[in-house]
Design an enzyme around this catalytic site. Structure first.
Site, PDB file in Angstrom:
ATOM      1  N   GLY A 126      -8.386  -6.726   8.102  1.00  0.00           N
ATOM      2  CA  GLY A 126      -7.082  -7.390   7.955  1.00  0.00           C
ATOM      3  C   GLY A 126      -6.690  -8.117   9.242  1.00  0.00           C
ATOM      4  N   HIS A 186      12.107   3.577  11.691  1.00  0.00           N
ATOM      5  CA  HIS A 186      13.155   3.077  10.803  1.00  0.00           C
ATOM      6  C   HIS A 186      13.459   4.190   9.805  1.00  0.00           C
ATOM      7  CE1 HIS A 186      15.699   0.069   9.226  1.00  0.00           C
ATOM      8  NE2 HIS A 186      14.866  -0.646   8.517  1.00  0.00           N
TER       9      HIS A 186
HETATM   10  N1  LIG Z   1       9.518  -5.832  13.829  1.00  0.00           N
HETATM   11  C1  LIG Z   1      10.258  -5.133  14.650  1.00  0.00           C
HETATM   12  O1  LIG Z   1      10.392  -5.518  15.806  1.00  0.00           O
HETATM   13  C2  LIG Z   1      10.908  -3.850  14.246  1.00  0.00           C
HETATM   14  C3  LIG Z   1      10.377  -3.079  13.230  1.00  0.00           C
HETATM   15  N2  LIG Z   1      10.844  -1.821  13.005  1.00  0.00           N
HETATM   16  C4  LIG Z   1      10.228  -0.993  11.987  1.00  0.00           C
HETATM   17  O2  LIG Z   1       8.893  -0.699  12.390  1.00  0.00           O
HETATM   18  C5  LIG Z   1       8.048  -0.581  11.243  1.00  0.00           C
HETATM   19  C6  LIG Z   1       6.894  -1.575  11.366  1.00  0.00           C
HETATM   20  O3  LIG Z   1       7.420  -2.883  11.348  1.00  0.00           O
HETATM   21  P1  LIG Z   1       6.637  -4.135  11.993  1.00  0.00           P
HETATM   22  O4  LIG Z   1       5.999  -3.739  13.256  1.00  0.00           O
HETATM   23  O5  LIG Z   1       7.598  -5.281  11.972  1.00  0.00           O
HETATM   24  O6  LIG Z   1       5.446  -4.381  10.996  1.00  0.00           O
HETATM   25  P2  LIG Z   1       5.358  -5.273   9.679  1.00  0.00           P
HETATM   26  O7  LIG Z   1       6.516  -5.023   8.795  1.00  0.00           O
HETATM   27  O8  LIG Z   1       5.085  -6.682  10.081  1.00  0.00           O
HETATM   28  O9  LIG Z   1       4.056  -4.596   9.044  1.00  0.00           O
HETATM   29  C7  LIG Z   1       2.809  -4.880   9.547  1.00  0.00           C
HETATM   30  C8  LIG Z   1       1.768  -3.821   9.315  1.00  0.00           C
HETATM   31  O10 LIG Z   1       1.749  -3.306   7.981  1.00  0.00           O
HETATM   32  C9  LIG Z   1       0.412  -3.379   7.496  1.00  0.00           C
HETATM   33  N3  LIG Z   1       0.409  -3.463   6.049  1.00  0.00           N
HETATM   34  C10 LIG Z   1       1.151  -4.270   5.257  1.00  0.00           C
HETATM   35  N4  LIG Z   1       0.873  -4.035   3.952  1.00  0.00           N
HETATM   36  C11 LIG Z   1      -0.058  -3.059   3.939  1.00  0.00           C
HETATM   37  C12 LIG Z   1      -0.728  -2.364   2.903  1.00  0.00           C
HETATM   38  N5  LIG Z   1      -0.488  -2.626   1.630  1.00  0.00           N
HETATM   39  N6  LIG Z   1      -1.630  -1.415   3.255  1.00  0.00           N
HETATM   40  C13 LIG Z   1      -1.877  -1.138   4.536  1.00  0.00           C
HETATM   41  N7  LIG Z   1      -1.265  -1.747   5.563  1.00  0.00           N
HETATM   42  C14 LIG Z   1      -0.369  -2.698   5.270  1.00  0.00           C
HETATM   43  C15 LIG Z   1      -0.146  -4.630   8.156  1.00  0.00           C
HETATM   44  O11 LIG Z   1      -1.551  -4.590   8.143  1.00  0.00           O
HETATM   45  P3  LIG Z   1      -2.461  -5.895   7.799  1.00  0.00           P
HETATM   46  O12 LIG Z   1      -2.423  -6.785   8.995  1.00  0.00           O
HETATM   47  O13 LIG Z   1      -3.783  -5.286   7.523  1.00  0.00           O
HETATM   48  O14 LIG Z   1      -1.812  -6.548   6.609  1.00  0.00           O
HETATM   49  C16 LIG Z   1       0.432  -4.493   9.558  1.00  0.00           C
HETATM   50  O15 LIG Z   1      -0.367  -3.672  10.369  1.00  0.00           O
HETATM   51  C17 LIG Z   1       8.972  -0.822  10.045  1.00  0.00           C
HETATM   52  O16 LIG Z   1       9.444   0.431   9.637  1.00  0.00           O
HETATM   53  C18 LIG Z   1      10.096  -1.666  10.633  1.00  0.00           C
HETATM   54  O17 LIG Z   1      11.299  -1.607   9.903  1.00  0.00           O
HETATM   55  C19 LIG Z   1      11.834  -1.266  13.782  1.00  0.00           C
HETATM   56  C20 LIG Z   1      12.395  -1.989  14.807  1.00  0.00           C
HETATM   57  C21 LIG Z   1      12.065  -3.387  15.022  1.00  0.00           C
HETATM   58 MG   LIG Z   2      15.253  -3.829  11.056  1.00  0.00          MG
END
Ligand SMILES: NC(=O)C1=CN([C@@H]2O[C@H](COP(=O)(O)OP(=O)(O)OC[C@H]3O[C@@H](n4cnc5c(N)ncnc54)[C@H](OP(=O)(O)O)[C@@H]3O)[C@@H](O)[C@H]2O)C=CC1
Ligand SMILES: [Mg+2]
Ligand SMILES: CC(=O)[C@](C)(O)C(=O)O
Ligand SMILES: [Mg+2]
Length: 409
Positions: A126, A186
């Site tokens: 991925g 989260h």
């Molecule tokens: N973005 C931020 O700055 C913030 C996020 N959060 C929280 O942190 C957590 C992570 O968020 P964030 O870092 O933004 O990541 P994302 O929401 O962008 O998720 C990305 C990850 O999820 C994986 N993924 C998506 N779909 C699947 C699937 N079906 N099976 C397996 N893996 C999958 C992706 O892998 P692949 O590349 O293989 O698709 C990637 O590694 C969440 O709970 C979010 O609410 C909290 C504070 C701030």
């Molecule tokens: Mg948020």
């Protein structure tokens, strides 16, 4: 004997955290000349520096309850967790970071630079897998498919996207076994369990450390020797040590200060804030102001400069640095008079929108919408189309041209 990479990393990051702690001490005007001297020699005497810096800091601080505008709240800080203490505390643990998006990247690299035992688990092949390789994670050493990382980890850090957390839960829950810790950034999956189906077994600690900012900032502040603010909470405390563990983790991932809350409060405020002033609200407010200027014959550049550029490059940073009153005082009396008169009108116009938003967060409508959207087979293209439409708005097309003209570009 040569320095190993990780030894080097941990000594440099110890230096960083010592320097960051030092800033706090400076502000309190209790910095001693001896400490300043040891800071200068830090690169060659990191262990001595750590001892010298952390010991006095521990005595001077330890304030846990802080008065925020009349309400006393609990706050934990990095000075409570010097690097040696973190290393000792987590000596038998393996952090399995599942997912490598914005937070996985920031938290993972910070844990690694803090010299802790961290592995990454993502789908092989991925986008995240590729990005993890680019960041120096090594397949078979500290980069594994999700299931393998979840098997090896003692602390499972669920940093998959919120929608993927519920999608993968039926498989992932097999690895959440007695004695392990389940960690989130989260409250989404746990609080909206009726929608997500994420119900952890009753014999594991379930904790949260949620950085209050982008994962990119989690990383950049750490690299600068500073630290992001994070929320910290406990959902399930089996060991009696869950809060301590959450706090230690919050520091280990690169936070500076940790604000105690609950999973529910974290997720309600987070979903609300990002839809409001942090993201949705500013886009809506900027656009409304810009359009009225254009309707009244102002040029795109004038409308953009008077709406976005001045806000982001001049006035908002002043608010961030020293507060609203400071920004007001840095502007003309004419501006101040008008802003004081108009602020309550904007407040009154916006408050019902915020009330509606909070109610929709609380009743689960917003999470339902997220899960429904993420479940569409076409969600990536749909998302791209919508954000492309925002970039194509005249205001942001103009913004691109204005940004290109910034001096020093
Ligand atoms: N973005 C931020 O700055 C913030 C996020 N959060 C929280 O942190 C957590 C992570 O968020 P964030 O870092 O933004 O990541 P994302 O929401 O962008 O998720 C990305 C990850 O999820 C994986 N993924 C998506 N779909 C699947 C699937 N079906 N099976 C397996 N893996 C999958 C992706 O892998 P692949 O590349 O293989 O698709 C990637 O590694 C969440 O709970 C979010 O609410 C909290 C504070 C701030
Ligand atoms: Mg948020
Ligand atoms: C960056 C952050 O904290 C947000 C806006 O809440 C999110 O990305 O979910
Ligand atoms: Mg947030």
């Amino acid at each position: 004997m040569s320095f190993s990479r990780s030894a080097l990393r941990s000594s440099t990051s110890a230096f960083r955290s010592a320097v960051a702690s030092q800033h706090v001490v400076e502000k309190q005007a209790v910095r001693s000349i001896a400490l300043a001297a040891s800071q200068r020699t830090a690169t060659i005497a990191a262990p001595a520096l750590r001892a010298a810096v952390s010991a006095p800091l521990q005595q001077k601080r330890g304030v846990k309850t802080i008065d925020f505008a009349g309400t006393k709240e609990k706050v934990y800080e990095r000075a409570d967790w010097p690097l040696e203490k973190l290393h000792d505390y987590f000596k038998d643990d393996t952090f399995a970071l599942l997912g490598y998006g914005s937070q996985g990247h920031g938290q993972g690299l910070n844990l690694r630079d803090n010299g802790l035992n961290v592995i990454v688990g993502v789908r092989k092949g991925g986008v995240s897998w590729k990005e993890a390789l680019e960041d120096g994670w090594v397949e078979g050493k500290n980069l594994f498919p999700i299931e393998e990382a979840a098997t090896k980890g003692t602390i499972l850090m669920n940093l998959l996207s919120d929608a993927a957390q519920s999608e993968t839960w039926p498989e992932l829950k097999k690895y959440v076994t007695k004695g392990k810790t389940l960690y989130f950034s989260h409250g989404f999956s746990i609080v909206y369990k009726d929608q997500t189906g994420v119900i952890p077994p009753s014999d594991v600690d379930v904790i949260l450390a949620a950085p209050k900012g982008s994962g990119r900032t989690v990383r950049s502040l750490f690299v600068e020797g500073r630290g992001i603010n994070s929320s910290v909470a406990v959902h399930q405390d089996v060991t009696g040590k869950a809060l301590e563990r959450a706090t230690a983790m919050g520091i280990a991932i690169g936070s500076g200060y940790l604000y105690e809350t609950t999973f529910e409060k974290e997720v309600y405020s987070d979903l609300y804030g990002e839809r409001g002033c942090l993201m949705g609200g500013i886009q809506g407010m900027f656009k409304a102001q810009y359009e009225v200027l254009r309707e009244n014959g102002h040029s795109p550049s004038e409308a953009f400069n008077e709406t976005c550029e001045e806000a982001l490059m001049s006035l908002y940073p002043l608010v961030g640095e020293k507060g609203m009153d400071y920004m007001y005082n840095a502007c003309s009396l004419t501006a101040r008079r008008g802003a004081l008169d108009w602020a309550p009108k904007f407040e009154a116009a916006n408050k019902p929108v915020f009330q509606e938003l909070y109610a929709r967060v609380k009743d689960g409508s917003e999470t339902r919408r997220t899960l429904e959207f993420a479940g569409r087979p076409t969600y990536r293209e749909d998302y791209q189309k919508e954000t492309d439409a925002v970039s194509a708005q005249e205001m942001w097309v103009c913004g691109k041209a204005v940004r290109a003209l910034r001096p020093g570009k």
